[in-house]
Design a protein around this motif. Structure first.
Motif, PDB file in Angstrom:
ATOM      1  N   ARG A 332     -25.012  14.675   4.657  1.00 45.08           N
ATOM      2  CA  ARG A 332     -25.716  16.017   5.264  1.00 45.08           C
ATOM      3  C   ARG A 332     -24.608  17.364   5.410  1.00 45.08           C
ATOM      4  O   ARG A 332     -25.101  18.510   5.840  1.00 45.08           O
ATOM      5  CB  ARG A 332     -26.211  15.937   6.662  1.00 45.08           C
ATOM      6  CG  ARG A 332     -27.860  15.301   6.616  1.00 45.08           C
ATOM      7  CD  ARG A 332     -28.376  15.689   7.924  1.00 45.08           C
ATOM      8  NE  ARG A 332     -28.048  15.409   8.984  1.00 45.08           N
ATOM      9  CZ  ARG A 332     -28.416  15.745  10.400  1.00 45.08           C
ATOM     10  NH1 ARG A 332     -29.407  16.585  10.193  1.00 45.08           N
ATOM     11  NH2 ARG A 332     -27.670  15.391  11.426  1.00 45.08           N
ATOM     12  N   ASP A 333     -23.265  17.184   5.058  1.00 43.49           N
ATOM     13  CA  ASP A 333     -22.519  18.113   5.207  1.00 43.49           C
ATOM     14  C   ASP A 333     -21.585  17.921   3.736  1.00 43.49           C
ATOM     15  O   ASP A 333     -20.249  18.238   4.086  1.00 43.49           O
ATOM     16  CB  ASP A 333     -21.716  18.218   6.381  1.00 43.49           C
ATOM     17  CG  ASP A 333     -21.000  19.469   6.840  1.00 43.49           C
ATOM     18  OD1 ASP A 333     -21.431  20.533   5.865  1.00 43.49           O
ATOM     19  OD2 ASP A 333     -20.095  19.428   7.277  1.00 43.49           O
ATOM     20  N   VAL A 373     -25.702  21.493  12.527  1.00 43.95           N
ATOM     21  CA  VAL A 373     -26.327  21.369  11.189  1.00 43.95           C
ATOM     22  C   VAL A 373     -25.065  21.453  10.137  1.00 43.95           C
ATOM     23  O   VAL A 373     -23.797  21.606  10.472  1.00 43.95           O
ATOM     24  CB  VAL A 373     -27.327  22.578  10.901  1.00 43.95           C
ATOM     25  CG1 VAL A 373     -28.434  22.389  11.664  1.00 43.95           C
ATOM     26  CG2 VAL A 373     -26.746  23.895  11.253  1.00 43.95           C
ATOM     27  N   MET A 379     -25.962  24.953   2.160  1.00 38.31           N
ATOM     28  CA  MET A 379     -27.287  24.403   2.546  1.00 38.31           C
ATOM     29  C   MET A 379     -28.243  24.571   1.391  1.00 38.31           C
ATOM     30  O   MET A 379     -28.440  25.634   0.538  1.00 38.31           O
ATOM     31  CB  MET A 379     -27.707  25.271   3.586  1.00 38.31           C
ATOM     32  CG  MET A 379     -27.081  24.816   4.807  1.00 38.31           C
ATOM     33  SD  MET A 379     -27.750  25.719   6.572  1.00 38.31           S
ATOM     34  CE  MET A 379     -27.095  25.085   7.835  1.00 38.31           C
ATOM     35  N   VAL A 383     -33.605  23.611   3.520  1.00 34.36           N
ATOM     36  CA  VAL A 383     -32.855  23.558   4.831  1.00 34.36           C
ATOM     37  C   VAL A 383     -33.003  25.090   5.278  1.00 34.36           C
ATOM     38  O   VAL A 383     -33.155  25.364   6.484  1.00 34.36           O
ATOM     39  CB  VAL A 383     -31.451  23.062   4.525  1.00 34.36           C
ATOM     40  CG1 VAL A 383     -30.753  23.435   6.060  1.00 34.36           C
ATOM     41  CG2 VAL A 383     -31.364  21.676   4.219  1.00 34.36           C
ATOM     42  N   GLU A 386     -36.378  26.107   5.921  1.00 31.58           N
ATOM     43  CA  GLU A 386     -36.881  25.150   7.032  1.00 31.58           C
ATOM     44  C   GLU A 386     -38.146  24.408   6.834  1.00 31.58           C
ATOM     45  O   GLU A 386     -39.020  24.284   7.424  1.00 31.58           O
ATOM     46  CB  GLU A 386     -37.182  26.030   8.212  1.00 31.58           C
ATOM     47  CG  GLU A 386     -35.881  26.446   8.931  1.00 31.58           C
ATOM     48  CD  GLU A 386     -36.241  27.326  10.311  1.00 31.58           C
ATOM     49  OE1 GLU A 386     -37.231  27.736  10.640  1.00 31.58           O
ATOM     50  OE2 GLU A 386     -34.986  27.324  11.106  1.00 31.58           O
TER      51      GLU A 386
END
Length: 506
Positions: A332-333, A373, A379, A383, A386
């Motif tokens: 996620r990162d 986040v 991103m 994402v 949304e």
């Protein structure tokens, strides 16, 4: 154990057999547990099971892969209600039919009463459930007691004196970190050291120099018994990230050469304040971002870097089944600052504070309780606008793939081809400010659907041209169209093989 116990044993062994292997033979995969039509393992198998012939149910037919030396020894055999046939050549289970296997079934004893199976099932189900309930109660009581003891020691003893830790330290002795980690991995305690040893090691580390700072806190080079270690010190407001990263790193079977080696985690009191420490292997080259900012790389080194990151991502994304299995994990990162460069010019993935986990057995998605986040620049479109399916684990894996494509672009820019190389720049450097906002990135990526700039010289080099095609397949606006981490790794391996073959021909 009888027909039913053999059936249960077969089911467990077949679940273990679905674990994906890094190298081996390719086999046909058929059955409820198959994600794709083909799999890779050490052996192929085909099986047929009579689920309930007395009730007229049809036999269950499966084909797939076995991994490791032990499962085949226990699995490849026949009984009165099942047959498992194994072979070692590629696609050797392709032509095996259920009829051929059914002909190999052993004759069941005629005198065995039907109630034997029912009684066995009762023992197999109720016995473990009762034992599990008792063990769960004892575990809860022990955890509460250990938690109280941990807090008492934290406040009552000066860690510099080590009054209690000295008792634990006597068990550590003069062992090296490699010795301790090897023992930890074989004892099934997770990817780091045993918890008591973690505290001991943390209290014996001396901080040498600060090597990095960020929103999370600081990273120091420390020493323990003459060995360099990295100490990530979280700020008190970032306790959730520290807790989540500790939790993820202590996952059993997480250890991998392309995942940052975790050693210990501790909450300690120093200078009248609480510090949150995460102790890992130390890599003097620093992050991929730092390294690429300083150094241009040769083509083979650039491919090695990219392939090693892909290999680490495959390991994260893969669920390993079994009693001591590993859940699937999405990072996620993912970004170049969260990837470290090792001395052999391969990389390892770090910073798992935002990771999510998923297990197919209970379809449980664990996103943790960290409200943060990822990094805006990396991103994915879903994402930013949304539209991401928050309850779908595959959606998080596709976000990682998008970010990997950007990392691949960063590596390609710093890869030397025909004596030419670009200076380091972050993704979208020419389209957004140095610290872009959420709206900045959404406008560029979602509305305008722009992608990082590809220099013309890349298309004149066959290796860079292949990398361009690969990164574009990571950047599809539609998440489901993007490649999987495993496909990315296999593609990079082919590109590397082509490069080496080209060198040999020259």
């Amino acid at each position: 154990m009888g027909h039913c116990s053999a059936q249960v044993l077969l089911f467990m062994l077949l679940k273990i057999a679905q674990t994906s292997a890094k190298d081996g033979v390719e086999c046909v995969c058929e059955g409820n547990d198959c994600m794709e039509e083909l799999c890779v393992g050490d052996q192929c198998f085909a099986s047929v099971t009579l689920v309930g012939p007395a009730q007229g149910q049809a036999p269950t037919f499966r084909r797939g892969c076995l991994v490791g030396p032990d499962p085949p020894l226990m699995t490849c055999k026949a009984a009165s209600n099942y047959v498992v046939e194994c072979c070692t050549l590629p696609m050797c289970n392709a032509n095996t039919s259920s009829q051929a296997l059914l002909s190999q079934l052993l004759t069941a004893p005629q005198s065995e009463p039907v109630r034997y199976c029912v009684e066995t099932l009762v023992l197999l189900v109720l016995g473990p459930v009762g034992l599990l309930g008792l063990l769960s109660l004892l575990a809860v009581l022990m955890c509460r007691r250990l938690h109280r003891s941990r807090l008492e020691r934290l406040h009552e003893y000066d860690p510099e004196q080590g009054a209690i830790d000295g008792l634990i330290a006597s068990n550590v002795g003069d062992s090296t970190l490699a010795d301790l980690l090897d023992h930890s991995c074989t004892s099934g305690s997770g990817s780091g050291l045993p918890f008591l040893v973690q505290r001991t090691v943390a209290r014996q580390i001396s901080l040498v120099e600060c090597v990095g700072k960020g929103r999370y806190g600081e990273v120091w080079r420390g020493q323990w018994q003459g060995e360099n270690v990295a100490v990530k010190i979280f700020s008190s407001r970032d306790e959730k990230s520290w807790f989540r990263e500790t939790e993820i790193y202590n996952t059993v079977l997480l250890r991998h050469e392309n995942i940052l080696g975790f050693m210990a985690s501790d909450m300690t009191s120093r200078n009248s304040s609480t510090q949150l420490w995460l102790i890992t292997h130390y890599h003097e080259y620093g992050s991929l971002y730092d390294y690429l900012s300083r150094v241009a790389v040769e083509m083979s080194d650039g491919l090695n870097m990219a392939a090693s990151v892909a290999s680490g991502l495959v390991h994260l994304h893969t669920e390993i089944f079994g009693t001591e299995g590993k859940p699937a994990i999405a990072h996620r990162d993912l970004k170049s600052k969260n990837i470290l460069v090792k001395k052999d010019m391969r990389c390892c993935i770090a910073d798992l504070g935002l990771a999510v986990t998923h297990s197919q057995s209970d379809n449980q998605l664990d996103v943790g309780n960290n409200p943060k986040v990822g990094t805006k620049r990396y991103m994915a479109p879903e994402v930013l606008d949304e539209s991401i399916q928050m309850d779908c684990f595959d959606a998080y894996k596709r976000v990682d793939v998008w970010a990997f494509g950007l990392v691949l672009w960063e590596v390609a820019r710093r890869t030397i081809s025909n004596g030419i190389v670009e200076e380091y720049k972050p993704p979208f450097y020419d389209l957004v400010p140095s610290d872009p906002s959420f709206d900045d990135m959404r406008k560029v990526v979602c509305v305008e659907q722009q992608r990082p700039f590809i220099p013309n010289r890349w298309f004149s080099d066959p290796t860079l041209s292949a990398l361009v095609k690969l990164m574009k397949e990571c950047w599809y606006q539609n998440p489901s169209a993007r490649l999987t981490a495993l496909r990315i790794k296999k593609t990079l391996d082919k590109i590397y093989s082509s490069l080496e073959k080209g060198k040999a021909d020259c």
